[in-house]
Design a protein around this motif. Sequence first.
Motif, short mmCIF file in Angstrom:
data_model
loop_
_atom_site.label_atom_id
_atom_site.label_comp_id
_atom_site.label_asym_id
_atom_site.label_seq_id
_atom_site.Cartn_x
_atom_site.Cartn_y
_atom_site.Cartn_z
N ASN A 98 0.75 -1.27 -0.10
CA ASN A 98 0.06 -0.14 0.01
C ASN A 98 0.87 1.17 0.11
O ASN A 98 1.74 1.40 1.01
CB ASN A 98 -0.74 -0.01 1.41
N GLY A 99 0.65 2.12 -0.91
CA GLY A 99 1.25 3.49 -0.97
C GLY A 99 2.76 3.20 -1.72
O GLY A 99 3.51 4.08 -1.83
N VAL A 100 3.17 1.96 -2.30
CA VAL A 100 4.54 1.65 -2.71
C VAL A 100 4.09 1.24 -4.26
O VAL A 100 3.39 0.34 -4.28
CB VAL A 100 5.25 0.72 -2.02
N GLY A 105 8.79 -3.69 -16.97
CA GLY A 105 8.59 -3.88 -18.29
C GLY A 105 7.78 -2.47 -18.85
O GLY A 105 6.83 -2.51 -19.78
N GLY A 106 7.92 -1.49 -18.17
CA GLY A 106 7.12 -0.23 -18.30
C GLY A 106 5.74 -0.03 -17.70
O GLY A 106 4.86 0.68 -18.11
N SER A 107 5.35 -1.22 -17.09
CA SER A 107 3.99 -1.35 -16.52
C SER A 107 4.06 -1.53 -15.05
O SER A 107 5.00 -2.00 -14.65
CB SER A 107 3.03 -2.39 -17.19
N ILE A 108 2.85 -1.20 -14.38
CA ILE A 108 2.88 -1.22 -13.08
C ILE A 108 2.79 -2.57 -12.71
O ILE A 108 2.26 -3.39 -13.03
CB ILE A 108 1.51 -0.61 -12.45
N TYR A 109 3.95 -3.05 -11.80
CA TYR A 109 4.17 -4.52 -11.23
C TYR A 109 3.18 -4.66 -9.89
O TYR A 109 3.83 -4.14 -8.75
CB TYR A 109 5.44 -4.78 -11.06
N THR A 110 2.21 -5.29 -9.96
CA THR A 110 1.61 -5.48 -8.84
C THR A 110 2.31 -6.85 -7.93
O THR A 110 1.94 -7.97 -8.56
CB THR A 110 0.03 -5.79 -9.03
N ARG A 111 2.82 -6.74 -6.93
CA ARG A 111 3.36 -7.85 -6.42
C ARG A 111 2.49 -8.77 -5.73
O ARG A 111 1.31 -8.33 -5.45
CB ARG A 111 4.44 -7.41 -5.51
#
Length: 251
Positions: A98-100, A105-111
Amino acid sequence: MNNQIGLTILSSVLDKLSYQNKILSPGQDDSNGIDVRELHKLLMKGCYLTGQDDDITNILDNNLGTGAIPSGGASLILIPPSLLDEPYNYDFTNISDNGVEFSRGGSIYTRPCGWQRYALKVKGKYPDDIWLEGRTPRADEYSSAEDEWAVSYHGTSYNNGLSIAEEGYKLSKGERFLYGKGIYSTPDIGVASLYAAEANVDGKNYKVVMQNRVNPKNVEKVPKAKTGVGEYWISPADEDILPYGFCVKEI
């Protein structure tokens, strides 16, 4: 969860997905186990089959030798410890982002927060490793590396959801696809988990989701506003989506 538990959970999922008599006999030595490329095809076999089981037979025959498949009944699939790249396993079960924000690959990485991630040994399996590591080291853990691929997730249930791309994921059958022809995945592990196969090991239930890298140059992104579920990514060919881990969560 240690490596053996992870492999047992994955084996249980594959056992459910595999066709009768197309499952490996136990007792093979470690050098004869399923390779990560064959694992990918088994887990995403909806886009590899030609309407018959011959493709799966060929995968296993080529990997273990003709006659390695049992002639009757079903048995555990052999998944050797050598399939895993243990130093890259990561326990996200008690982590919150949250908040990080991370980027790959130029896209948001949702861990995969809330999950245990097991890394597959993929280095050297394909023509190069740029898709996984980039051309140069990233500036920091939050940033993308040059030319690396984006991260996506794939539900492992063969009978519904993203494993057959909702209305499609049947490249070989040439059927109509709801959002376009290709291999479906999602950047959101929460969406992928809706379509994940479940496994019961030692009285506990788990879900399993594949973690992939997707070629950002070829992927088509379908927004949540259109799917009503979440963002879908459509890759035109199997070489545009490569696995590098699987995620396990107790439910």
